[in-house]
Write an enzyme that holds these catalytic residues in place. Structure first.
Site, mmCIF file in Angstrom:
data_model
loop_
_atom_site.group_PDB
_atom_site.id
_atom_site.type_symbol
_atom_site.label_atom_id
_atom_site.label_comp_id
_atom_site.label_asym_id
_atom_site.label_seq_id
_atom_site.Cartn_x
_atom_site.Cartn_y
_atom_site.Cartn_z
ATOM 1 N N LYS A 26 -6.602 39.251 68.981
ATOM 2 C CA LYS A 26 -7.895 39.821 68.600
ATOM 3 C C LYS A 26 -8.934 38.725 68.344
ATOM 4 C CE LYS A 26 -7.904 43.510 66.158
ATOM 5 N NZ LYS A 26 -7.577 44.349 65.023
ATOM 6 N N ARG A 96 -8.736 42.394 59.333
ATOM 7 C CA ARG A 96 -7.812 43.017 60.298
ATOM 8 C C ARG A 96 -6.752 42.040 60.747
ATOM 9 N NH1 ARG A 96 -10.579 46.812 64.136
ATOM 10 N NH2 ARG A 96 -12.416 47.529 63.067
ATOM 11 N N GLY A 105 -1.617 49.820 65.810
ATOM 12 C CA GLY A 105 -1.296 50.653 64.654
ATOM 13 C C GLY A 105 -0.168 50.137 63.780
ATOM 14 N N MET A 107 0.084 47.189 62.134
ATOM 15 C CA MET A 107 -0.222 46.348 60.988
ATOM 16 C C MET A 107 -1.491 46.800 60.306
ATOM 17 S SD MET A 107 1.358 43.008 62.515
ATOM 18 C CE MET A 107 0.192 42.059 61.688
ATOM 19 N N ARG A 352 -9.175 44.197 74.296
ATOM 20 C CA ARG A 352 -7.824 43.723 74.595
ATOM 21 C C ARG A 352 -7.391 44.356 75.901
ATOM 22 N NH1 ARG A 352 -5.121 47.058 69.608
ATOM 23 N NH2 ARG A 352 -5.713 49.107 70.319
ATOM 24 N N HIS A 468 -2.889 57.632 67.770
ATOM 25 C CA HIS A 468 -1.688 56.808 67.634
ATOM 26 C C HIS A 468 -0.567 57.338 68.529
ATOM 27 C CE1 HIS A 468 2.179 55.774 65.733
ATOM 28 N NE2 HIS A 468 1.602 54.593 65.613
ATOM 29 N N ARG A 574 32.736 50.940 92.407
ATOM 30 C CA ARG A 574 33.900 51.055 91.514
ATOM 31 C C ARG A 574 34.792 52.170 92.046
ATOM 32 N NH1 ARG A 574 29.533 50.186 87.363
ATOM 33 N NH2 ARG A 574 30.214 48.526 85.957
ATOM 34 N N GLU A 758 35.141 37.499 85.451
ATOM 35 C CA GLU A 758 34.923 38.312 84.251
ATOM 36 C C GLU A 758 35.614 37.735 83.034
ATOM 37 O OE1 GLU A 758 34.951 42.792 85.277
ATOM 38 O OE2 GLU A 758 36.563 41.914 86.440
ATOM 39 N N SER A 777 31.593 37.495 92.159
ATOM 40 C CA SER A 777 30.608 38.397 91.577
ATOM 41 C C SER A 777 30.842 38.388 90.061
ATOM 42 C CB SER A 777 30.810 39.806 92.143
ATOM 43 O OG SER A 777 29.916 40.680 91.526
ATOM 44 N N GLY A 779 31.080 39.649 86.692
ATOM 45 C CA GLY A 779 31.160 40.931 85.972
ATOM 46 C C GLY A 779 30.794 40.634 84.532
ATOM 47 N N THR A 780 29.500 40.628 84.277
ATOM 48 C CA THR A 780 29.034 40.126 82.975
ATOM 49 C C THR A 780 29.268 41.102 81.826
ATOM 50 O OG1 THR A 780 26.869 40.778 83.749
ATOM 51 C CG2 THR A 780 27.359 38.427 83.750
ATOM 52 N N ASN A 781 29.653 42.346 82.153
ATOM 53 C CA ASN A 781 30.025 43.245 81.043
ATOM 54 C C ASN A 781 31.297 42.716 80.405
ATOM 55 O OD1 ASN A 781 27.943 44.861 81.972
ATOM 56 N ND2 ASN A 781 29.309 46.148 83.182
ATOM 57 N N ASP A 782 32.303 42.499 81.254
ATOM 58 C CA ASP A 782 33.557 41.977 80.726
ATOM 59 C C ASP A 782 33.421 40.516 80.319
ATOM 60 O OD1 ASP A 782 35.669 43.876 80.513
ATOM 61 O OD2 ASP A 782 35.471 44.189 82.666
ATOM 62 N N CYS A 844 27.138 41.634 88.951
ATOM 63 C CA CYS A 844 27.183 43.092 89.067
ATOM 64 C C CYS A 844 27.355 43.786 87.718
ATOM 65 C CB CYS A 844 28.268 43.529 90.030
ATOM 66 S SG CYS A 844 29.914 43.099 89.476
ATOM 67 N N TYR A 864 22.438 37.141 94.813
ATOM 68 C CA TYR A 864 21.993 38.520 94.627
ATOM 69 C C TYR A 864 22.298 39.020 93.217
ATOM 70 C CZ TYR A 864 26.875 40.010 95.118
ATOM 71 O OH TYR A 864 28.217 40.177 94.925
HETATM 72 C C1 PEP Z 1 31.709 43.989 84.522
HETATM 73 O O1 PEP Z 1 32.675 43.821 83.810
HETATM 74 O O2 PEP Z 1 30.623 43.402 84.375
HETATM 75 C C2 PEP Z 1 31.769 44.957 85.633
HETATM 76 C C3 PEP Z 1 30.763 45.085 86.468
HETATM 77 O O3 PEP Z 1 32.859 45.739 85.695
HETATM 78 P P1 PEP Z 1 33.094 47.027 84.782
HETATM 79 O O4 PEP Z 1 31.844 47.311 84.054
HETATM 80 O O5 PEP Z 1 33.476 48.108 85.711
HETATM 81 O O6 PEP Z 1 34.218 46.573 83.911
HETATM 82 MG MG MG Z 2 34.615 44.519 84.495
#
Ligand code: PEP
Ligand code: MG
Length: 886
Positions: A26, A96, A105, A107, A352, A468, A574, A758, A777, A779-782, A844, A864
Site C-alpha cells: 500500500k 492502515r 480485510g 488486518m 493495488r 468482504h 496404477r 521411493e 520415476s 514416487g515422492t509420496n512414498d 509421479c 517430466y
Molecule cells: C508415490 O509413492 O509417490 C507414488 C506415486 O506411488 P503411490 O502413491 O501409488 O504409492
Molecule cells: Mg508409492
C-alpha cells in the site's frame, strides 16, 4: 536501519530495491501514485523494519521511531495547513496496515484519528457541518474501540440500530447530529464500562495506540490463517500507513468508492465498481448500505434505477476515468482502486493489483498482450497456476428443473451444493467429516475465512460485489452469492427465510455464483468447456516450457480428460486400481487366497483379459505418447474381503470354508503394511502376478499394432525397489515375458523398463540401480513418507502442530521438501546419470502437480512431471513459469 519512517514523497523511495518488502504494497503504491502526479492525501509509512523491531522490543514502539513519526506529522501539518489535535483546524489521519502483498480485510485500520471531545467541536466550526463532524467522531470511537481496545463491534452497531428504530428511520444517513451526540455519549460510556478507562482524549495516545494495534494485527488469528492459506511467510511483517483524512461523508457533494479497472469476475475491459454518496470507505465494503454503480452502462446492465456516479458527478467521473487509465498503463495490470470525493474533488486512497477470478485473470492477461501492454512472457508469469483449478469448476446443468428460492449478486463464479450452515465453525466441523456445506451469513468478516475455506460456497444477505465475502471468495475460488437481500437470517433459530420458504441448518441448497441464483436442493453439474483465452494461455505456456507434463491415470476416461488438457503421456498407471472393479475383485481375491501356484494362475488367467482390455483402451487414447505402467504395488491384504457377506462369497468361489478364508486374512495381516509385503516384494514372492501383468501389456500392444493404432511407448515400471538386485531379477522377468509374447505373435514389441525411486536407499544406490533401469520415476509420496518416517496416511493428526510450531513451513506431502527429499532426488539423478547418461527422469508423486515442486523438478533437470488429470493445465503453466524464471 535506515528506512524506519518515510513520507510518501521521500525521494529515497525511488531508489529502494523491492520497496514492497520494506514499505508494504500500500505504501509503495501511494508513493508511486504521488510521483505520477495523482491526487494522494499526504502521509508517511512506518516500515516493516519497525514491525520487526516492535516484536523484538516487547511490542513497544522504539523511541527513535516515535521521534520520526512526530517529525513526519509536522510535514503533513505543513502540507495540509492543519494541525494534529488543533482546536481550530484539526488534522485527522487514517492508520492502515500495508503488508508486502495485500491481505484484504485481514488486518486492522483506524480512520478519523485525531478526534476528541474538543477537536470535534473545532471540526464542526471549521466545516460548518456538525452532523459530519459527529458522524466522524462516532465512527472513530467505534473503530478505535474495536481495533485498539478490543471491544466487540456489534455492541456499537446494536446501539445505532436501536437509535434508528426509535427514530423510525432505516439508514445511518437519516440520523441527525443530535442522534450522533447521544450515541457518542453512549459509546463513551460503553468504553468506560468495558475498559474501566475513559476513551482516550490525547491525540498522541490515540495515534500510538492505533499504530501498535496495526502491528499486533499481523499476529491475529485471522491474519495467521490467511497467511497459512496463501503461503505468506510470518517474517514478512506489515508496514503501517498514516495518511491525512479526506472525507466522503461531508455531504451530498462527497462520496466514496471502490473501482476495478476491469471486471474482476469476467475480465471484461470495463470499469467495475461501486460508490456511495455521503459515506466513508468502510460503508462500501461493509455492505451496510447498498452501493450504486460507477458507470451508466453498468447501471443499465444491472437494471438499477439509482443514478450511477457517471451521472451524479460527470466531471469527477471524467477525472476518475483518466486516473484509472493512467494507473493501468503505469502498472500494466488491472487495478483495484479506492477513492474519495470531498466537495467534488477526487482523491485516490489506494491502488493495488486487483484480485480476480481465474477466468478473468486469463482473459486480462491475453487481452493485455493484444493491447501490447505486456509480453506473452509476462502474461504467463502473471497467472497463478493454482487458480486454474477453479476454471475447471463445474456449472449447473440448466436442463434440470430447479426451485429458485431467491437471487443475489453473482459475486464469485462456479456452482456448489451443500448443507446450510450458519457459522464458520460448523462449516469446518462438517468439512472434517467430508460433508459439503454452504456458509450462510448476513455478511462475512475476516473471522469467517476458515469457514469460507471449509465450505463449498458462500451466501450472504448483505454486501455488494466488493464486499468482504465477494473479494475473499473470488480469491479462494469459492462460488459466492452476495447481497441476497430477500433472505432473513435468524442465527438463533438456525434458519433463514426467503418469502414463505424456510431453510433450516442442514437443509441442502445450491448456489450459482455465476448468475446469483439460490436453489433448494442439489442441482446436477456439468463440466466446463475451456475458453479460447484458456487455450491461448496453454498454447503460449507450451511454447515456453521444456519440462514434459504427463498424467497419472488408469482409466480411459481420465486419460482422455488429461490428453484434452494437454498431457504428453501417462507417467503413472496404477494397475491395482483396475483390480477393484466389481467383476474382477472376486478373481483377485481368489488369486490372493489360493495357496498353490496353480490356484493363483487360474485366477490370474481370469484377470488377464480384463487387464489387457484396460491397457488397450488407454493405449488408444494415448497413441504415440509414452505410457508408464506400474506393476502391482499395494500390500495384497488391501484387496481382501472385509464384510461377512464378502467372505462367504469368496469362500464359495474358492471352495474354502469361511473359517479358512478368515485364517488366511489373519495370516496376511501386517502391523505396518506400508513397509511390508508390497511393491516389488510382491513380484519377488509371486512372480506370476507380474508375469500376468506383463503379458497383458504386451498383448495389448500387439493388438493395437494390428489395429494400426499409432503405438505408445510402453514403459514398464517396478515399484518400491531398494536394491539393484530386486530390479535385476524383475527386469529379467519382464524381458522373458516380452520374448515369450514376441515369439508367440511373431511381432516385435517396443518397451523399456524402469523403476520408481521411493525409498532413500534406492536414491543413494541410484548408480548401481541405473544399470538395470531405462528410467527413474520419483514416487515422492512414498519417498516423503520414508525419508521423514512419517506415515502419509496418519500425518493429518499432528501436521497442524508441526505447521503451527513452524517445524514445517508447508505440508511436505503437498509441496516437496526440497531440502531433504529434494536432496535425495538430486543425488539419485546425478548418480543415475553417472552410469546411464540417457536415463529418463520424472516424478509421479502428488508433488508433480504442485507449482513449487515443479519449479524444483525443472531446476534439477528432470524430464517430466506427472500429475492427476485436472492438475495438468496447472503443471503446464508452472513448467512454463519455471523456465521463464531461470
Ligand atoms: C508415490 O509413492 O509417490 C507414488 C506415486 O506411488 P503411490 O502413491 O501409488 O504409492
Ligand atoms: Mg508409492
Amino acid at each position: 536501519m535506515s528506512n524506519l519512517v518515510l513520507s510518501f514523497n521521500n525521494k529515497k523511495i525511488k531508489k529502494i530495491k523491492n520497496p514492497e518488502y520494506i514499505l508494504g504494497g500500500k505504501g509503495t503504491n501511494l508513493a508511486r501514485m504521488g510521483n505520477l502526479g495523482l491526487p494522494v492525501p499526504p502521509g508517511f509509512i512506518i516500515s516493516t523494519e519497525v514491525c520487526e523491531l516492535f516484536y523484538k522490543n516487547k511490542k513497544k514502539l522504539p523511541k527513535q521511531v516515535l521521534k520520526n513519526i512526530y517529525l513526519e506529522l509536522k510535514d503533513i501539518e505543513k502540507l495540509t495547513s492543519k494541525k494534529f489535535g488543533s482546536l481550530k483546524n484539526p488534522l485527522l489521519v487514517s492508520v492502515r496496515s500495508g503488508a508486502r502483498v495485500s491481505m484484504p480485510g485481514m488486518m486492522d485500520t483506524v480512520l478519523n484519528l485525531g478526534l476528541n471531545d474538543q477537536t470535534v467541536k473545532a471540526l464542526t466550526k471549521k466545516t460548518l457541518n456538525g452532523r459530519f463532524a459527529k458522524d466522524s467522531y462516532r465512527r472513530f470511537i467505534q473503530m478505535y474501540s474495536n481495533v485498539v481496545l478490543n471491544i466487540e463491534g456489534y455492541l456499537f452497531e446494536e446501539m445505532i440500530d436501536n437509535q434508528k428504530l426509535n427514530k423510525g428511520v432505516l439508514l445511518d444517513t437519516e440520523l441527525e447530529e443530535t442522534d450522533w451526540d447521544e450515541l457518542i455519549q453512549r459509546f463513551k460510556e460503553l468504553v468506560k464500562r468495558q475498559t474501566k478507562k475513559n476513551f482516550p482524549q490525547s491525540v498522541q495516545e490515540q495515534l500510538n495506540g492505533a499504530i501498535r494495534a496495526v502491528f499486533l494485527s499481523w499476529d491475529s488469528q485471522r491474519a495467521k490463517t490467511y497467511r497459512k492459506l496463501n503461503q505468506i511467510p510470518d517474517y514478512w511483517g506489515t508496514a503501517v500507513n498514516v495518511q491525512s483524512m479526506v472525507f466522503g461523508n461531508m455531504g451530498k457533494d462527497c462520496l466514496t468508492g471502490v473501482v476495478f479497472t476491469r471486471n474482476p469476475s469476467t475480465g471484461e475491459n470495463v470499469f467495475f465498481g461501486e460508490y456511495l454518496i455521503d459515506a466513508q470507505g468502510e460503508d462500501v465494503v461493509a455492505g451496510t448500505r447498498t452501493p450504486q454503480h460507477i458507470t451508466k452502462k453498468a447501471k443499465i446492465v444491472a437494471g438499477s434505477k439509482e443514478k450511477s456516479m457517471e451521472e451524479t458527478m460527470p466531471k469527477v467521473f471524467q477525472d476518475l476515468k483518466k486516473t484509472l487509465l493512467k494507473l493501468e498503463k503505469y502498472y500494466k495490470d488491472m487495478q483495484d482502486v479506492e477513492f474519495t470525493v470531498e466537495n467534488k474533488k477526487l482523491w485516490i486512497l489506494q491502488t493495488r493489483s486487483g484480485k480476480r477470478t481465474a477466468h478473468a485473470g486469463i482473459k486480462i492477461a491475453v487481452d493485455m498482450v493484444a493491447e501490447k501492454l505486456i509480453s506473452k512472457k509476462k502474461a504467463i508469469l502473471r497467472i497463478d497456476p493454482n487458480t486454474l483449478g477453479t476454471l475447471l469448476h463445474p456449472s449447473l446443468n440448466r436442463k434440470v428443473e430447479r426451485k429458485i428460492i431467491t437471487k443475489g449478486l453473482p459475486a464469485s463464479p462456479g456452482a456448489a451444493s451443500g448443507k446450510v450452515v450458519f457459522t464458520a465453525e460448523e462449516a469446518e466441523r462438517l468439512n472434517d467429516m467430508m460433508q459439503n456445506t454452504i456458509l450462510v451469513r448476513v455478511e462475512t468478516s475476516p473471522e469467517d475465512i476458515h469457514g469460507m475455506h471449509a465450505a463449498k460456497g458462500v451466501l450472504t444477505a448483505r454486501g455488494g460485489m466488493t464486499s468482504h465475502a465477494a473479494v475473499v471468495a473470488r480469491g479462494m475460488g469459492r462460488p459466492c452469492v452476495s447481497g441476497s437481500t430477500e433472505i432473513i437470517i435468524d442465527y438463533n433459530l438456525k434458519q433463514f427465510k426467503s418469502g414463505k420458504i424456510i431453510v433450516k441448518e442442514g437443509d441442502i441448497i445450491t448456489i450459482d455464483g455465476t448468475n446469483g441464483e439460490v436453489i433448494l436442493g442439489t442441482v446436477p453439474t456439468i463440466q466446463p468447456k475451456m475458453s479460447s483465452y484458456f487455450s491461448t494461455i496453454m498454447k503460449w505456456a507450451n511454447e515456453f516450457k521444456k519440462l514434459k507434463v504427463r498424467t497419472n491415470a488408469e482409466t480411459e476416461k481420465d486419460s482422455k480428460v488429461a490428453r484434452d488438457f494437454g498431457a504428453e503421456g501417462i507417467g503413472l498407471c496404477r494397475t491395482e486400481h483396475m483390480f477393484f472393479d466389481q467383476e474382477r475383485i472376486l478373481s483377485v481375491r481368489e488369486m490372493i487366497l489360493s495357496k498353490s501356484i496353480e490356484g493363483r494362475n487360474n485366477a490370474l488367467a481370469k484377470l488377464l483379459p480384463h487387464q489387457k482390455n484396460d491397457f488397450k483402451s488407454i493405449f488408444k487414447v494415448m497413441k504415440g505418447l509414452p505410457v508408464t505402467i506400474r506393476l502391482l504395488d499395494p500390500p495384497l491384504h488391501e484387496f481382501l474381503p472385509k464384510t461377512d457377506r464378502e467372505i462367504e462369497e469368496v469362500a464359495r468361489s474358492t471352495n474354502l470354508d469361511s473359517k479358512e478364508v478368515k485364517d488366511r486374512i489373519e495370516e496376511l495381516h501386517e502391523q505396518n503394511p506400508m513397509l511390508g509385503h508390497r511393491g516389488c516384494r510382491l513380484g519377488i514372492s509371486f512372480p506370476e502376478i507380474y508375469e500376468m501383468q506383463c503379458e497383458a501389456i504386451f498383448e495389448a500392444l500387439i493388438e493395437c499394432k494390428k489395429e494400426k493404432i499409432k503405438p505408445v511407448i510402453a514403459e514398464i515400471m517396478i515399484p518400491l525397489i531398494s536394491t539393484d538386485t530386486e530390479l535385476k531379477i524383475l527386469r529379467i522377468l519382464v524381458d522373458r515375458i516380452a520374448n515369450k509374447i514376441q515369439k508367440k505373435y511373431k511381432t516385435k514389441i517396443d518397451y523399456i523398463v524402469g523403476t520408481m525411486i521411493e525409498l532413500p536407499r534406492a536414491a543413494l544406490q541410484a548408480k548401481k540401480i541405473s544399470k538395470y533401469a531405462d528410467f527413474f520415476s520419483f514416487g515422492t509420496n512414498d519417498l516423503t513418507q520414508t525419508t521423514f518416517g512419517i506415515s502419509r496416511d496418519d500425518s493429518g493428526k499432528f501436521l497442524n502442530d508441526y505447521l503451527n510450531n513452524k517445524i514445517f513451513e508447508i505440508d511436505p506431502f503437498v509441496s516437496l521438501d526440497q531440502n531433504g527429499v529434494g536432496e535425495l532426488i538430486e543425488i539419485a539423478s546425478t548418480r543415475g546419470r553417472q552410469f546411464n547418461k540417457k536415463i529418463k527422469l520424472g516424478i509421479c508423486g502428488e508433488h508433480g502437480g504442485d507449482p513449487r515442486s515443479i519449479e524444483f523438478c525443472s531446476k534439477t533437470g528432470l524430464h517430466y512431471v506427472s500429475c492427476s488429470p485436472f492438475r495438468v493445465p496447472v503443471a503446464i503453466l508452472a513448467a512454463a513459469q519455471s523456465e521463464l524464471k531461470k
